[in-house]
Design a protein around this motif. Structure first.
Motif, PDB file in Angstrom:
ATOM      1  N   LYS A 147       0.411 -35.428 -52.805  1.00  7.67           N
ATOM      2  CA  LYS A 147       1.818 -35.586 -52.427  1.00  7.67           C
ATOM      3  C   LYS A 147       2.571 -34.263 -52.522  1.00  7.67           C
ATOM      4  O   LYS A 147       3.395 -33.938 -51.654  1.00  7.67           O
ATOM      5  CB  LYS A 147       2.495 -36.640 -53.307  1.00  7.67           C
ATOM      6  N   ASP A 148       2.287 -33.502 -53.571  1.00  8.16           N
ATOM      7  CA  ASP A 148       2.931 -32.191 -53.729  1.00  8.16           C
ATOM      8  C   ASP A 148       2.497 -31.253 -52.617  1.00  8.16           C
ATOM      9  O   ASP A 148       3.310 -30.492 -52.073  1.00  8.16           O
ATOM     10  CB  ASP A 148       2.584 -31.583 -55.092  1.00  8.16           C
ATOM     11  N   ALA A 149       1.214 -31.289 -52.271  1.00  8.69           N
ATOM     12  CA  ALA A 149       0.702 -30.436 -51.195  1.00  8.69           C
ATOM     13  C   ALA A 149       1.355 -30.788 -49.871  1.00  8.69           C
ATOM     14  O   ALA A 149       1.718 -29.901 -49.082  1.00  8.69           O
ATOM     15  CB  ALA A 149      -0.811 -30.576 -51.089  1.00  8.69           C
ATOM     16  N   VAL A 150       1.528 -32.083 -49.623  1.00  6.85           N
ATOM     17  CA  VAL A 150       2.185 -32.526 -48.386  1.00  6.85           C
ATOM     18  C   VAL A 150       3.608 -31.979 -48.312  1.00  6.85           C
ATOM     19  O   VAL A 150       4.033 -31.473 -47.271  1.00  6.85           O
ATOM     20  CB  VAL A 150       2.195 -34.069 -48.302  1.00  6.85           C
ATOM     21  N   ALA A 151       4.334 -32.072 -49.418  1.00  5.29           N
ATOM     22  CA  ALA A 151       5.725 -31.601 -49.441  1.00  5.29           C
ATOM     23  C   ALA A 151       5.804 -30.100 -49.148  1.00  5.29           C
ATOM     24  O   ALA A 151       6.669 -29.650 -48.391  1.00  5.29           O
ATOM     25  CB  ALA A 151       6.356 -31.913 -50.797  1.00  5.29           C
ATOM     26  N   VAL A 152       4.896 -29.326 -49.746  1.00  6.34           N
ATOM     27  CA  VAL A 152       4.888 -27.879 -49.521  1.00  6.34           C
ATOM     28  C   VAL A 152       4.564 -27.576 -48.058  1.00  6.34           C
ATOM     29  O   VAL A 152       5.207 -26.745 -47.419  1.00  6.34           O
ATOM     30  CB  VAL A 152       3.875 -27.184 -50.455  1.00  6.34           C
ATOM     31  N   CYS A 153       3.570 -28.259 -47.526  1.00  5.45           N
ATOM     32  CA  CYS A 153       3.185 -28.025 -46.125  1.00  5.45           C
ATOM     33  C   CYS A 153       4.301 -28.387 -45.164  1.00  5.45           C
ATOM     34  O   CYS A 153       4.539 -27.684 -44.176  1.00  5.45           O
ATOM     35  CB  CYS A 153       1.931 -28.832 -45.788  1.00  5.45           C
ATOM     36  N   GLU A 154       4.988 -29.483 -45.432  1.00  4.42           N
ATOM     37  CA  GLU A 154       6.094 -29.889 -44.567  1.00  4.42           C
ATOM     38  C   GLU A 154       7.185 -28.823 -44.549  1.00  4.42           C
ATOM     39  O   GLU A 154       7.763 -28.521 -43.491  1.00  4.42           O
ATOM     40  CB  GLU A 154       6.673 -31.231 -45.027  1.00  4.42           C
ATOM     41  N   ALA A 155       7.456 -28.228 -45.713  1.00  9.21           N
ATOM     42  CA  ALA A 155       8.457 -27.165 -45.794  1.00  9.21           C
ATOM     43  C   ALA A 155       7.999 -25.932 -45.021  1.00  9.21           C
ATOM     44  O   ALA A 155       8.790 -25.297 -44.310  1.00  9.21           O
ATOM     45  CB  ALA A 155       8.730 -26.811 -47.252  1.00  9.21           C
ATOM     46  N   GLU A 156       6.717 -25.608 -45.140  1.00  5.29           N
ATOM     47  CA  GLU A 156       6.175 -24.448 -44.422  1.00  5.29           C
ATOM     48  C   GLU A 156       6.222 -24.658 -42.915  1.00  5.29           C
ATOM     49  O   GLU A 156       6.560 -23.742 -42.154  1.00  5.29           O
ATOM     50  CB  GLU A 156       4.733 -24.191 -44.870  1.00  5.29           C
ATOM     51  N   ILE A 157       5.905 -25.870 -42.477  1.00  6.90           N
ATOM     52  CA  ILE A 157       5.925 -26.168 -41.042  1.00  6.90           C
ATOM     53  C   ILE A 157       7.353 -26.166 -40.513  1.00  6.90           C
ATOM     54  O   ILE A 157       7.608 -25.761 -39.371  1.00  6.90           O
ATOM     55  CB  ILE A 157       5.228 -27.523 -40.774  1.00  6.90           C
TER      56      ILE A 157
END
Length: 209
Positions: free
Chosen positions: A38-48
């Protein structure tokens, strides 16, 4: 301080600031590898959000969604990312995984075959792709095909999982190749002596020899 020294100081300050900024930024891949999906998803969404063409972020995002069992979302995001770059083999493979868990066997198999065909011998998820291909063939009761796929999976990652060796043993058992099935079950038990499926499979095959 003269202009030359002042300019050099500014450049150094900008460089140091960038380094510290990068160091303090959450690492999505590290979070994924730690199982913090879940944390990885949140970081990736911010990067995208900051860079909609960031294929690295899309790849980790989709891996994390699959890891978090959000298979439909992983499928949709991988399809979205492939509109940017349809040749990114990471997205081809993870789209196969998402489709596999959604029960879309033929579509998943097509993705894995594309991944294998376009990957080098050292590709990170080559063994994984062959493993999933084997599982699809088991679902389709194509046990000889499953044997070939599982054999390739353990060839590329021989100590990755006792489960893979067990599945190879099962495919061989279903083909009536009991001797080689026992060999595969033994390899599974060498990695995990408590593997109940391998213990039972080996016993069944030995009774048929």
């Amino acid at each position: 301080m003269n202009k030359k020294n002042c300019f050099a100081f500014i450049i150094f300050f900008v460089f140091v600031s960038a380094v510290f900024s990068q160091a303090s930024r959450p690492d999505a891949l590290k979070l994924y590898r730690e199982g913090k999906y879940k944390d990885a998803v949140a970081v990736c969404e911010a990067e995208i959000s900051n860079n909609p063409n960031n294929m690295d972020s899309y790849a980790v995002l989709c891996w994390s969604l699959v890891g978090n069992k959000q298979y439909k979302e992983a499928e949709l995001r991988a399809i979205e990312a492939r509109k940017i770059n349809s040749y990114d083999i990471r997205l081809i493979e993870v789209l196969g995984e998402a489709k596999f868990y959604l029960g879309k066997n033929n579509e998943a198999l097509d993705m894995f075959q594309r991944y294998v065909a376009n990957s080098s011998e050292t590709a990170a998820r080559l063994g994984t792709a062959y493993y999933y291909m084997g599982e699809i063939y088991v679902r389709q009761t194509k046990y000889e095909h499953a044997d070939i796929s599982f054999s390739a999976a353990v060839k590329y990652e021989p100590i990755y999982s006792a489960h893979w060796w067990t599945r190879l043993g099962y495919a061989r058992e279903m083909c009536g190749d009991f001797k080689n099935a026992v060999t595969a079950y033994d390899r599974a038990l060498g990695l995990n002596s408590q593997n109940y499926d391998a213990v039972r499979g080996k016993k069944r095959c030995q009774e048929r020899l």
